[in-house]
Design a protein around this motif. Structure first.
Motif, PDB file in Angstrom:
ATOM      1  N   UNK A  71      43.545  34.311  41.147  1.00 64.73           N
ATOM      2  CA  UNK A  71      43.330  34.397  42.590  1.00 64.73           C
ATOM      3  C   UNK A  71      44.577  33.942  43.347  1.00 64.73           C
ATOM      4  N   UNK A  72      45.171  32.841  42.906  1.00 59.17           N
ATOM      5  CA  UNK A  72      46.395  32.342  43.534  1.00 59.17           C
ATOM      6  C   UNK A  72      47.533  33.346  43.350  1.00 59.17           C
ATOM      7  N   UNK A  73      47.666  33.857  42.149  1.00 64.91           N
ATOM      8  CA  UNK A  73      48.743  34.798  41.833  1.00 64.91           C
ATOM      9  C   UNK A  73      48.674  36.036  42.721  1.00 64.91           C
ATOM     10  N   UNK A 121      38.010  41.878  44.480  1.00 66.29           N
ATOM     11  CA  UNK A 121      38.875  41.314  43.448  1.00 66.29           C
ATOM     12  C   UNK A 121      38.344  39.975  42.951  1.00 66.29           C
ATOM     13  N   UNK A 122      37.988  39.110  43.879  1.00 65.85           N
ATOM     14  CA  UNK A 122      37.496  37.784  43.491  1.00 65.85           C
ATOM     15  C   UNK A 122      36.170  37.872  42.737  1.00 65.85           C
ATOM     16  N   UNK A 123      35.303  38.766  43.178  1.00 69.48           N
ATOM     17  CA  UNK A 123      34.010  38.923  42.501  1.00 69.48           C
ATOM     18  C   UNK A 123      34.202  39.421  41.069  1.00 69.48           C
ATOM     19  N   UNK A 124      35.108  40.368  40.892  1.00 68.26           N
ATOM     20  CA  UNK A 124      35.361  40.920  39.557  1.00 68.26           C
ATOM     21  C   UNK A 124      35.923  39.850  38.632  1.00 68.26           C
ATOM     22  N   UNK A 125      36.913  39.119  39.101  1.00 67.84           N
ATOM     23  CA  UNK A 125      37.519  38.076  38.274  1.00 67.84           C
ATOM     24  C   UNK A 125      36.498  36.983  37.931  1.00 67.84           C
ATOM     25  N   UNK A 183      48.401  41.821  46.020  1.00 67.57           N
ATOM     26  CA  UNK A 183      47.722  43.107  45.877  1.00 67.57           C
ATOM     27  C   UNK A 183      47.611  43.853  47.205  1.00 67.57           C
ATOM     28  N   UNK A 184      48.105  43.257  48.278  1.00 67.05           N
ATOM     29  CA  UNK A 184      47.983  43.906  49.590  1.00 67.05           C
ATOM     30  C   UNK A 184      48.629  45.290  49.655  1.00 67.05           C
ATOM     31  N   UNK A 185      49.818  45.487  49.076  1.00 68.42           N
ATOM     32  CA  UNK A 185      50.380  46.846  49.088  1.00 68.42           C
ATOM     33  C   UNK A 185      49.464  47.877  48.441  1.00 68.42           C
TER      34      UNK A 185
END
Length: 569
Positions: free
Chosen positions: A11-13, A37-41, A20-22
Motif C-alpha cells: 500500500x505504501x509502495x 487495490x487495497x481490497x485486493x491486497x 499506480x495513479x498513471x
C-alpha cells in the motif's frame, strides 16, 4: 512462525514510491482504484496468511511423489490451490471476456510475491498457468482461446511450459522433439522434456502443456522451432477432458528444495497437439510466457526474502545470547545481528520496488502502446528477475546466519528458505543469461532506455536535495557513475567485453535503482522508519555500486588469460 503478507508495504509502495495513479488515468485500468487495490491486497494477504502459509512445511516434509504413474501432491496442496482458484487469483490480469479480472500486472505481481512468501512450492502452479494464459491470449487461435482460456483462468485446468530437454537447457535451439502434421489440423508430438514444474498433479481437471518442437524440414536452431498446445486429456465435443493423450510422467526430479512442487520428466509419444502461433514462430510465442514468468520469478525471490526476514527477526527477538546493547536483551542488541537484519529488510524493499516499477511499466505499455514504456519494461525485466532472485538467496542465507547453529538444524525452518529459493536464479533463464540480455539485446538502442531511466532518477534526486542533501548527493553521484559505465558499455563492439562484466553491471544498476527508490520512500516518510531504512541502504549498501562498475568495465581479456589446464592446476 506465522507468515504475514506485506500488504501495508505494498500500500505504501503504490501510494508513494511506484504510484499506480498513471495507470488509473488510462482507459484500460481506470477501475483499478485505490479502494479496489487495497481490497485486493487485503484479501490476498488473508489467503496467504491463513491458508497457504500453513502448507509451507508440509511441502518440504511430505514431498510430491509418483505412485503407479500418478503424481500425488503434498497434504493440503489441493485445497490450497482450490482457494487460489476460487478467489480468482489465477486470472487477475487475464482478459475479462474469458473470465479474467483484467487487473494491472502490478497487482498480479504483488499477489504473486505474497503467495511465494507463504508457500513457494504451491505458488509455482498458478504462475505457470498465468504465463500460459498470456501466451494464448497473444498467439492462440480463436478456437483455442475459446476452449482453453476460461478453464485456465478459473483454475479448473492448469498450464505448463515445456522447453528443456536433456541435451537442450539454455541452448533451446538444440532440442530434438518432433512434430508431425496429422492432416486434420492437429500434430503428433514426440520427444522428452525435463524440469517441467507442475507437469502433473492429482487436482483433477486437465494439465495443458505448451511444448516446443520442430516440424519436418524446419531449419536447425531456434528459428526452426514451433509451439504446440498438448493437453493431458484431449477435450471432447463438449470441451471436457476426454481421451488420455500420449503424454506421461516418467519420473519426478529429486531436488535440493521445492519438494512440494512436482518437477516432472515428461515423455511425449505421438501426443496430439495444436499449433500456437505460426509455424517456426515458437520462440516468439514462448517468450511471451517466459517474460511473464521472469517478472514472476523475480517476485518469488522477493517473497522468500520477506519470509526469511520475518523468520529471522522473530528468532532474534527471542534469542538470548551474550551481552548485548539496547533494551531488548536479545541478540537484537548485537551490532552484527542488526547489520544482517537491516541488510535483509533494506534489500528486500529495493528488490520489491524494482519489481513493482517493472510491472507498472508493463501495464503502461499495454494501456498506452507507448514504445518508451515498452522499452522501460524490457530493460527492467532482467534486472527484476536476477536481482530479485539473488536477493532472495542472499537474504535466506543471511537468515540462517542470524539463527546461528540452529539455522543449520532443519526443524527451525530457516534452511528450507535457502533450499527452496536457490533454483530461482537458474530457471526461466539463468541470472547470467539475464545479465547478458541486459548488456546486449537491451542495449541495442544505444543505451537510450537506460539513459532515460537515469534521467528520471536524477530529476527525482534534484527534488529531494533540499530535504536530504547528503542522501540525494550520494544517489546523484552513483547515477552519474552508472551513466558513464553505460556509455562505456555501448561503445564496446566486442560483446565479450560486455558479457565479462554483465553480472556486476546488472547488480550495480539494481543498487542505483534501489538507492533512488529508497530516497523516494524517505521523502514520503520523513523522520519515520522508512527514512531510517533509506539512510542505511544509501550510506552502507549503495556504495557497492562503485566496485561493481569497476568490475563491469574491466573487459574480457583477463577472463580468458588462463587456459583450461592452468585453471585446473
Amino acid at each position: 512462525m506465522p507468515y504475514r503478507a506485506p500488504v501495508e508495504d505494498y500500500n505504501f509502495l503504490f501510494d508513494h514510491v511506484v504510484s499506480l495513479e498513471p495507470l488509473r488515468q488510462t482507459e484500460r485500468f481506470a477501475e483499478a482504484t485505490d479502494d479496489v487495490t487495497r481490497a485486493i491486497l487485503t484479501e490476498a494477504g488473508k489467503m496467504c496468511d491463513e491458508i497457504l502459509a500453513p502448507l509451507q512445511r508440509n511441502g518440504d516434509l511430505h514431498p510430491a511423489h509418483l505412485e503407479n504413474g500418478v503424481v500425488r501432491t503434498s497434504p493440503g496442496f489441493e485445497d490450497g490451490f482450490k482457494a487460489i482458484a476460487d478467489g480468482g487469483w489465477v486470472g487477475m490480469a487475464a482478459q475479462p471476456e474469458y473470465g479474467g479480472m483484467g487487473l494491472p500486472m502490478a497487482l498480479t505481481a504483488a499477489v504473486g510475491e505474497m503467495m511465494s512468501g507463504a508457500c513457494l512450492s504451491l505458488q509455482l502452479a498458478p504462475l505457470m498457468s498465468q504465463g500460459q494464459i498470456e501466451a494464448l491470449e497473444h498467439h492462440g487461435s480463436d478456437e483455442i482461446k475459446a476452449l482453453y482460456l476460461p478453464k485456465l483462468i478459473s483454475g479448473e485446468w492448469t498450464g505448463t511450459m515445456n522447453l528443456t530437454e536433456p541435451q537442450a537447457g539454455s541452448d533451446v535451439g538444440a532440442l530434438t522433439s518432433k512434430a508431425e502434421p496429422n492432416g486434420d489440423g492437429t500434430y503428433s508430438i514426440t520427444g522428452q522434456k525435463i524440469y517441467i514444474s507442475w507437469g502433473d498433479h492429482d487436482f483433477g481437471g486437465n494439465v495443458c502443456h505448451l511444448v516446443l518442437a520442430r516440424l519436418p524440414g524446419a531449419p536447425e536452431g531456434t528459428k526452426g522451432i514451433s509451439l504446440f498446445l498438448v493437453p493431458k486429456f484431449i477435450p471432447d465435443e463438449d470441451g471436457n477432458p476426454g481421451k488420455r493423450n500420449g503424454v506421461n510422467t516418467v519420473s519426478l526430479e529429486h531436488k535440493m528444495g521445492l519438494h512440494g512442487s512436482p518437477t516432472c520428466v515428461l515423455e511425449y509419444d505421438k501426443a496430439t497437439g495444436w499449433l500456437v502461433g505460426p509455424e517456426q514462430g515458437g520462440m516468439a510465442a514462448m517468450f511471451t510466457m517466459m517474460n511473464n514468468a521472469r517478472l514472476g520469478v523475480g517476485g518469488q525471490g522477493i517473497g522468500v526474502a520477506e519470509a526469511a526476514f520475518q523468520h529471522a527477526l522473530a528468532y532474534a527477538k527471542d534469542r538470548r545470547q551474550g551481552r548485548t546493547s539496547g533494551p531488548e536483551g536479545s541478540i537484537l542488541g548485537h551490532a552484527d545481528v542488526r547489520r544482517m537484519l537491516s541488510t535483509m529488510k533494506a534489500d528486500t524493499f529495493a528488490a520489491r520496488a524494482i519489481a513493482a516499477s517493472n510491472a507498472v511499466a508493463i501495464d503502461m505499455a499495454k494501456a498506452t502502446g507507448d514504445k518508451a514504456w515498452k522499452a522501460r519494461a524490457a530493460l527492467l525485466t532482467p534486472i527484476t528477475k536476477a536481482f530479485g532472485t539473488d536477493t532472495g538467496i542472499a537474504v535466506a542465507d543471511m537468515g540462517v546466519q542470524v539463527h546461528g547453529g540452529m539455522g543449520f538444524v532443519e526443524e527451525t525452518g530457516a534452511a528450507q528458505f535457502v533450499r527452496d529459493v536457490r533454483v530461482t536464479a537458474i530457471y526461466e533463464g539463468t541470472n547470467g543469461i539475464q545479465a547478458m540480455d541486459l548488456v546486449a539485446r537491451k542495449m541495442m538502442d544505444g543505451g537510450e532506455a537506460a539513459m532515460a531511466l537515469l534521467d528520471e532518477i536524477e530529476a527525482d534526486v534534484e527534488a529531494a536535495r533540499e530535504v536530504f542533501p547528503r542522501l540525494a548527493t550520494d544517489v546523484w553521484n552513483a547515477t552519474e557513475s552508472m551513466r558513464e559505465a553505460t556509455e562505456w558499455l555501448v561503445a564496446q563492439s566486442d560483446l565479450q567485453n560486455r558479457f565479462a562484466g554483465a553480472v556486476p553491471y546488472l547488480h550495480a544498476f539494481a543498487r542505483v535503482l534501489g538507492g533512488h527508490l529508497h530516497l523516494k520512500s524517505a521523502m514520503a516518510d520523513r523522520g519515520g522508519a522508512r527514512e531510517k531504512m533509506a539512510r542505511f541502504y544509501i550510506q552502507r549498501m549503495l556504495p557497492e555500486h562503485a566496485a561493481l562498475l569497476a568490475h563491469a568495465q574491466a573487459g574480457a581479456e583477463d577472463l580468458y588469460a588462463l587456459s583450461a589446464d592452468e585453471l585446473a592446476a
